[in-house]
Design a protein around this motif. Structure first.
Motif, PDB file in Angstrom:
ATOM      1  N   GLN A   1       0.827  -1.203   0.000  1.00 49.96           N
ATOM      2  CA  GLN A   1       0.000   0.000   0.000  1.00 49.96           C
ATOM      3  C   GLN A   1       0.866   1.261   0.000  1.00 49.96           C
ATOM      4  O   GLN A   1       0.570   2.238  -0.699  1.00 49.96           O
ATOM      5  CB  GLN A   1      -0.923   0.002   1.219  1.00 49.96           C
ATOM      6  N   LEU A   2       1.952   1.229   0.788  1.00 50.55           N
ATOM      7  CA  LEU A   2       2.858   2.380   0.816  1.00 50.55           C
ATOM      8  C   LEU A   2       3.527   2.580  -0.541  1.00 50.55           C
ATOM      9  O   LEU A   2       3.684   3.710  -1.005  1.00 50.55           O
ATOM     10  CB  LEU A   2       3.924   2.186   1.897  1.00 50.55           C
ATOM     11  N   LYS A   3       3.920   1.472  -1.161  1.00 45.59           N
ATOM     12  CA  LYS A   3       4.568   1.551  -2.470  1.00 45.59           C
ATOM     13  C   LYS A   3       3.621   2.168  -3.492  1.00 45.59           C
ATOM     14  O   LYS A   3       4.022   3.006  -4.300  1.00 45.59           O
ATOM     15  CB  LYS A   3       5.003   0.157  -2.920  1.00 45.59           C
ATOM     16  N   GLN A   4       2.338   1.766  -3.454  1.00 40.90           N
ATOM     17  CA  GLN A   4       1.350   2.326  -4.377  1.00 40.90           C
ATOM     18  C   GLN A   4       1.181   3.827  -4.161  1.00 40.90           C
ATOM     19  O   GLN A   4       1.067   4.591  -5.130  1.00 40.90           O
ATOM     20  CB  GLN A   4       0.005   1.629  -4.182  1.00 40.90           C
ATOM     21  N   LEU A   5       1.174   4.236  -2.887  1.00 42.21           N
ATOM     22  CA  LEU A   5       1.007   5.658  -2.591  1.00 42.21           C
ATOM     23  C   LEU A   5       2.202   6.461  -3.088  1.00 42.21           C
ATOM     24  O   LEU A   5       2.046   7.539  -3.675  1.00 42.21           O
ATOM     25  CB  LEU A   5       0.830   5.862  -1.082  1.00 42.21           C
ATOM     26  N   GLU A   6       3.413   5.943  -2.872  1.00 41.80           N
ATOM     27  CA  GLU A   6       4.614   6.635  -3.338  1.00 41.80           C
ATOM     28  C   GLU A   6       4.650   6.697  -4.863  1.00 41.80           C
ATOM     29  O   GLU A   6       5.074   7.703  -5.441  1.00 41.80           O
ATOM     30  CB  GLU A   6       5.861   5.940  -2.781  1.00 41.80           C
ATOM     31  N   GLU A   7       4.194   5.633  -5.523  1.00 42.49           N
ATOM     32  CA  GLU A   7       4.141   5.637  -6.989  1.00 42.49           C
ATOM     33  C   GLU A   7       3.123   6.657  -7.489  1.00 42.49           C
ATOM     34  O   GLU A   7       3.330   7.320  -8.509  1.00 42.49           O
ATOM     35  CB  GLU A   7       3.787   4.238  -7.501  1.00 42.49           C
ATOM     36  N   HIS A   8       2.012   6.783  -6.737  1.00 42.13           N
ATOM     37  CA  HIS A   8       0.989   7.754  -7.117  1.00 42.13           C
ATOM     38  C   HIS A   8       1.537   9.182  -7.066  1.00 42.13           C
ATOM     39  O   HIS A   8       1.308   9.981  -7.979  1.00 42.13           O
ATOM     40  CB  HIS A   8      -0.223   7.627  -6.191  1.00 42.13           C
ATOM     41  N   PHE A   9       2.279   9.502  -5.997  1.00 40.07           N
ATOM     42  CA  PHE A   9       2.839  10.843  -5.852  1.00 40.07           C
ATOM     43  C   PHE A   9       4.097  11.042  -6.690  1.00 40.07           C
ATOM     44  O   PHE A   9       4.488  12.180  -6.978  1.00 40.07           O
ATOM     45  CB  PHE A   9       3.167  11.127  -4.383  1.00 40.07           C
ATOM     46  N   GLY A  10       4.758   9.947  -7.055  1.00 42.88           N
ATOM     47  CA  GLY A  10       6.000  10.061  -7.802  1.00 42.88           C
ATOM     48  C   GLY A  10       7.176  10.467  -6.935  1.00 42.88           C
ATOM     49  O   GLY A  10       8.197  10.944  -7.446  1.00 42.88           O
ATOM     50  N   HIS A  11       7.059  10.261  -5.628  1.00 44.91           N
ATOM     51  CA  HIS A  11       8.119  10.627  -4.686  1.00 44.91           C
ATOM     52  C   HIS A  11       8.169   9.609  -3.546  1.00 44.91           C
ATOM     53  O   HIS A  11       7.128   9.095  -3.119  1.00 44.91           O
ATOM     54  CB  HIS A  11       7.886  12.016  -4.081  1.00 44.91           C
ATOM     55  N   LYS A  12       9.360   9.340  -3.043  1.00 45.71           N
ATOM     56  CA  LYS A  12       9.511   8.556  -1.834  1.00 45.71           C
ATOM     57  C   LYS A  12       9.078   9.403  -0.639  1.00 45.71           C
ATOM     58  O   LYS A  12       9.346  10.610  -0.593  1.00 45.71           O
ATOM     59  CB  LYS A  12      10.966   8.114  -1.644  1.00 45.71           C
ATOM     60  N   LEU A  13       8.424   8.781   0.320  1.00 38.74           N
ATOM     61  CA  LEU A  13       7.934   9.494   1.503  1.00 38.74           C
ATOM     62  C   LEU A  13       8.730   9.150   2.754  1.00 38.74           C
ATOM     63  O   LEU A  13       8.647   9.861   3.756  1.00 38.74           O
ATOM     64  CB  LEU A  13       6.455   9.168   1.738  1.00 38.74           C
ATOM     65  N   PHE A  14       9.502   8.058   2.700  1.00 30.12           N
ATOM     66  CA  PHE A  14      10.262   7.612   3.861  1.00 30.12           C
ATOM     67  C   PHE A  14      11.719   7.351   3.481  1.00 30.12           C
ATOM     68  O   PHE A  14      12.018   6.956   2.350  1.00 30.12           O
ATOM     69  CB  PHE A  14       9.678   6.311   4.433  1.00 30.12           C
ATOM     70  N   ASP A  15      12.593   7.538   4.440  1.00 29.06           N
ATOM     71  CA  ASP A  15      13.962   7.045   4.355  1.00 29.06           C
ATOM     72  C   ASP A  15      13.998   5.740   5.129  1.00 29.06           C
ATOM     73  O   ASP A  15      13.577   5.686   6.289  1.00 29.06           O
ATOM     74  CB  ASP A  15      14.953   8.045   4.964  1.00 29.06           C
TER      75      ASP A  15
END
Length: 296
Positions: free
Chosen positions: A35-49
């Protein structure tokens, strides 16, 4: 993107690891990771380190978290406006306690919040630097620590100075019985478990020992008061602890206090100075009422 994606992101940001977040959400880690991967792909940016199993919000993640915080705060208000569920919603108060601060110090002062039916107080302990980063990333509401971070005000935090616990020099009874003199002076040249140079306690304790003209032999160093307590209980040597940490031990009689430090160490409550929540202000008042406090 849907509501679940944002909810999962919000919980992971609060918890700091997939394991804790998955447990709280009652889903599997692979599902949550996907789910996190899908969200990051949607925004086009990584959200976590990602490092060593922990997930820390990066700059993009912190921007997103500011939005989800407001989203779920408003969602909670809707539940208040339209009551009728079996259980009323509880506001979470995330509190971090540095390992150099005895758990009993904070627990005694948060007991009122623990009893609250409206506030769910969640307390976790960890390294000061890690918890301060969590505070900056808005994963924590309050941080109880003995250290004031560098340029804290410029980084958007404020603090309240809390009443300080009493510190004592102590040893295990077997160890103390082996000393020529069961006093602070008897520790000269004897094994001593000290705090590391990263601890705010180290300098003050060294100053105290110099004033007493005592130079013990440092055999181990740690920043966790409970590690030091256990080493003392094992009769490895003497050390300095908050008196409350000894008293809360199941076998407190196995310790013998050799001296009480005249100087008390400061304990601080750090929080975001930008629009602190009602729950944070309530917690600060409780901490202040436990023995006096003031601005840093």
């Amino acid at each position: 993107m849907n509501f679940n994606h944002l909810h999962y992101f919000h919980v992971v940001a609060q918890e700091g690891t997939l394991a804790r977040a998955a447990k709280r959400l009652n889903i599997t880690q692979p599902t949550l990771s996907g789910q996190l991967k899908q969200l990051e792909e949607h925004f086009g940016h990584k959200l976590f380190d990602r490092a060593s199993g922990a997930l820390r919000l990066n700059a993009n993640g912190r921007k997103a978290f500011e939005v989800t915080q407001e989203m779920f705060r408003l969602s909670s208000r809707l539940d208040d406006i339209f009551p009728g569920r079996d259980a009323e919603p509880r506001v979470r108060l995330e509190v971090g306690i540095a390992t150099t601060v005895g758990r009993s110090f904070a627990v005694e002062r948060f007991i009122t919040l623990f009893k609250s039916q409206r506030i769910l107080t969640r307390v976790r302990q960890g390294d000061h630097e890690y918890l301060f980063h969590e505070l900056l990333a808005t994963g924590l509401d309050l941080l109880i620590t003995d250290s004031l971070p560098h340029r804290r005000k410029e980084r958007g935090t404020d603090c309240r100075k809390l009443s300080s616990p009493e510190f004592v020099v102590a040893g295990g009874r077997k160890f103390v019985s082996s000393l020529k003199e069961p006093t602070i002076e008897g520790l000269h040249g004897q094994p001593f478990i000290h705090y590391t140079s990263h601890s705010a306690y180290r300098f003050e304790i060294d100053q105290y020992l110099r004033q007493k003209r005592v130079e013990p032999r440092v055999v181990a160093e740690a920043d966790d008061v409970y590690v030091i307590r256990d080493a003392i209980a094992a009769n490895i040597g003497a050390g300095v602890l908050p008196r409350g940490v000894i008293e809360e031990s199941k076998n407190s009689r196995q310790f013998q206090v050799l001296a009480t430090l005249e100087r008390k160490f400061e304990i601080y409550a750090l929080f975001s100075k930008r629009d602190p929540s009602e729950e944070v202000l309530t917690a600060l008042e409780i901490l202040a009422g436990a023995g006096g406090s003031g601005p840093c």
